[in-house]
Design an enzyme around this catalytic site. Structure first.
Site, PDB file in Angstrom:
ATOM      1  N   ASN A   1       0.904  -0.994   0.083  1.00  0.00           N
ATOM      2  CA  ASN A   1       0.129   0.013  -0.049  1.00  0.00           C
ATOM      3  C   ASN A   1       0.796   1.319  -0.282  1.00  0.00           C
ATOM      4  OD1 ASN A   1      -1.420   2.220   1.204  1.00  0.00           O
ATOM      5  ND2 ASN A   1      -3.029   1.080   1.922  1.00  0.00           N
TER       6      ASN A   1
ATOM      7  N   HIS B   1       1.163   6.219   1.713  1.00  0.00           N
ATOM      8  CA  HIS B   1       1.838   7.086   2.622  1.00  0.00           C
ATOM      9  C   HIS B   1       2.950   7.912   2.001  1.00  0.00           C
ATOM     10  CE1 HIS B   1      -0.965   6.814   5.747  1.00  0.00           C
ATOM     11  NE2 HIS B   1      -1.074   5.296   5.762  1.00  0.00           N
TER      12      HIS B   1
ATOM     13  N   HIS C   1      -5.618   3.766  -1.639  1.00  0.00           N
ATOM     14  CA  HIS C   1      -6.825   4.247  -0.918  1.00  0.00           C
ATOM     15  C   HIS C   1      -7.194   5.642  -1.599  1.00  0.00           C
ATOM     16  CE1 HIS C   1      -9.886   4.360   2.833  1.00  0.00           C
ATOM     17  NE2 HIS C   1     -10.175   4.478   1.701  1.00  0.00           N
TER      18      HIS C   1
ATOM     19  N   ARG D   1      -9.322   8.232  -0.894  1.00  0.00           N
ATOM     20  CA  ARG D   1     -10.297   8.708   0.212  1.00  0.00           C
ATOM     21  C   ARG D   1     -10.979   9.727  -0.260  1.00  0.00           C
ATOM     22  NH1 ARG D   1      -8.867   6.581   5.640  1.00  0.00           N
ATOM     23  NH2 ARG D   1     -10.377   8.034   6.190  1.00  0.00           N
TER      24      ARG D   1
ATOM     25  N   ARG E   1      -6.533  12.813   1.253  1.00  0.00           N
ATOM     26  CA  ARG E   1      -5.533  13.263   2.028  1.00  0.00           C
ATOM     27  C   ARG E   1      -4.134  12.895   1.574  1.00  0.00           C
ATOM     28  NH1 ARG E   1      -6.742  10.131   7.356  1.00  0.00           N
ATOM     29  NH2 ARG E   1      -8.896  10.819   7.190  1.00  0.00           N
TER      30      ARG E   1
ATOM     31  N   GLU F   1      -8.713   0.587  -2.664  1.00  0.00           N
ATOM     32  CA  GLU F   1      -9.527   0.347  -1.561  1.00  0.00           C
ATOM     33  C   GLU F   1     -10.559   1.908  -1.698  1.00  0.00           C
ATOM     34  OE1 GLU F   1      -6.994   0.980   1.725  1.00  0.00           O
ATOM     35  OE2 GLU F   1      -6.195  -1.157   1.426  1.00  0.00           O
TER      36      GLU F   1
ATOM     37  N   THR G   1      -8.230   3.591   8.460  1.00  0.00           N
ATOM     38  CA  THR G   1      -9.506   2.759   8.455  1.00  0.00           C
ATOM     39  C   THR G   1      -9.563   1.964   9.989  1.00  0.00           C
ATOM     40  OG1 THR G   1      -8.957   2.612   5.924  1.00  0.00           O
ATOM     41  CG2 THR G   1     -10.740   1.182   7.098  1.00  0.00           C
TER      42      THR G   1
ATOM     43  N   GLU H   1     -11.143  -9.188   3.229  1.00  0.00           N
ATOM     44  CA  GLU H   1      -9.923  -8.967   3.797  1.00  0.00           C
ATOM     45  C   GLU H   1     -10.069  -8.549   5.367  1.00  0.00           C
ATOM     46  OE1 GLU H   1      -6.949  -6.043   1.763  1.00  0.00           O
ATOM     47  OE2 GLU H   1      -6.108  -5.287   3.594  1.00  0.00           O
TER      48      GLU H   1
ATOM     49  N   HIS I   1      -3.689  -4.483   7.708  1.00  0.00           N
ATOM     50  CA  HIS I   1      -3.712  -3.317   8.651  1.00  0.00           C
ATOM     51  C   HIS I   1      -2.808  -3.610   9.893  1.00  0.00           C
ATOM     52  CE1 HIS I   1      -5.281   0.285  10.433  1.00  0.00           C
ATOM     53  NE2 HIS I   1      -5.747   0.528   9.264  1.00  0.00           N
TER      54      HIS I   1
HETATM   55  N1  PXP Z   1      -5.945  -2.833   3.869  1.00  0.00           N
HETATM   56  C1  PXP Z   1      -6.832  -1.973   4.079  1.00  0.00           C
HETATM   57  C2  PXP Z   1      -8.320  -2.403   3.658  1.00  0.00           C
HETATM   58  C3  PXP Z   1      -6.629  -0.827   4.715  1.00  0.00           C
HETATM   59  O1  PXP Z   1      -7.646   0.254   4.747  1.00  0.00           O
HETATM   60  C4  PXP Z   1      -5.158  -0.498   4.820  1.00  0.00           C
HETATM   61  C5  PXP Z   1      -5.190   1.005   5.197  1.00  0.00           C
HETATM   62  O2  PXP Z   1      -5.108   2.086   4.172  1.00  0.00           O
HETATM   63  C6  PXP Z   1      -4.212  -1.388   4.956  1.00  0.00           C
HETATM   64  C7  PXP Z   1      -4.518  -2.677   4.100  1.00  0.00           C
HETATM   65  C8  PXP Z   1      -2.818  -1.027   5.171  1.00  0.00           C
HETATM   66  O3  PXP Z   1      -2.928  -0.744   6.481  1.00  0.00           O
HETATM   67  P1  PXP Z   1      -1.209  -0.204   7.073  1.00  0.00           P
HETATM   68  O4  PXP Z   1      -0.757   0.781   6.282  1.00  0.00           O
HETATM   69  O5  PXP Z   1      -1.586  -0.131   8.310  1.00  0.00           O
HETATM   70  O6  PXP Z   1      -0.406  -1.398   6.648  1.00  0.00           O
END
Ligand code: PXP
Length: 241
Positions: A10, A13, A48, A50, A54, A75, A106, A156, A195
């Site tokens: 992901n 960030h 994601h 959003r 952001r 996402e 999330t 998930e 997550h």
């Molecule tokens: N899976 C989903 C559905 C999420 O919403 C997120 C956060 O955007 C992640 C995985 C990844 O989480 P993390 O950034 O904490 O590894």
């Protein structure tokens, strides 16, 4: 039974760092980090988009829908606007998530039971375009059943609470994850998780029955600050083997 676990990186960030300067700085380059992740063994890139934009921007989705060298997993909240975007840019996967404006990330799973019809319609629409759908849910048997009933391809499981809990609470959450994973598999749903995962928890989550995929972001971006994106992702790929 040994199973190969797919790693989705992901990159939200990476975009966060860019957006803190109003998106005017051209760095860090999202596509470069995507390529580094893939070179290190990621088989999917997760973003994601959003509602408050952001981090990931619509132009990132456009770019990655053209240039992402592996599966793209979008996402998204189940809103008409996001369903239209997904329908237009056709990522390989969409993961429906709940979204609250004020949250830091999330924070919980999607309540599939509460919004069954809306979710079912969005799934049917996107599946008709060849997009596969996962639902980001808490490890709750009723939610797994509802995910099956609305026609999802995968669930998930939200691992964020399990990661943060300690002691007995952590053990209980793990039990819930295991039961939910077994039920999902029995219903023919693919089992994904994500997550808050770091190397330590990735080592543990591997033991979740029928796990096919994890999506990891925040930790990898933080590790990349210490040692670069490629080594950070490479190590995660090794941990998941
Ligand atoms: N899976 C989903 C559905 C999420 O919403 C997120 C956060 O955007 C992640 C995985 C990844 O989480 P993390 O950034 O904490 O590894």
């Amino acid at each position: 039974m040994k199973q190969k676990i797919r790693l989705g990186v992901n990159v939200d960030h990476v975009a966060t760092l860019r957006q803190v300067r109003g998106g005017k700085a051209p760095y860090p380059n999202l596509l470069e980090m995507v390529r580094e992740s893939v070179r290190a063994g990621a088989v999917q890139i997760t973003i994601h988009l959003r509602e408050d934009k952001r981090h990931i921007q619509p132009h990132d989705l456009v770019l990655l829908s053209e240039k992402c060298p592996v599966d793209l997993n979008l996402e998204m909240a189940v809103t008409p606007q996001m369903v239209r975007m997904a329908n237009r840019y056709k990522p390989e996967w969409c993961c429906f998530v709940p979204e609250k404006r004020q949250e830091l990330t999330t924070e919980g799973g999607l309540n599939v039971i509460q919004s069954k019809l809306k979710i079912q319609k969005a799934i049917a629409k996107l599946q008709a375009r060849g997009v596969e759908i996962s639902l980001f849910i808490a490890p709750n048997l009723q939610q797994v059943k509802a995910a099956f009933e609305v026609g999802a391809d995968a669930v998930e499981f939200h691992t964020g609470h399990w990661v943060l809990y300690q002691g007995r609470k952590k053990q209980n959450e793990w039990k819930k994850l295991k039961q939910a994973a077994v039920m999902a598999h029995q219903l023919g749903l693919r089992v994904h998780a994500g997550h808050g995962l770091d190397y330590e928890h990735a080592q543990e989550i591997k033991k979740l029955p029928y796990l096919k995929e994890v999506n990891i972001g925040h930790f990898l971006v933080c590790e990349a600050l210490r040692k670069g994106f490629y080594p950070a992702v490479k190590k995660m790929v090794r941990v998941l083997k």
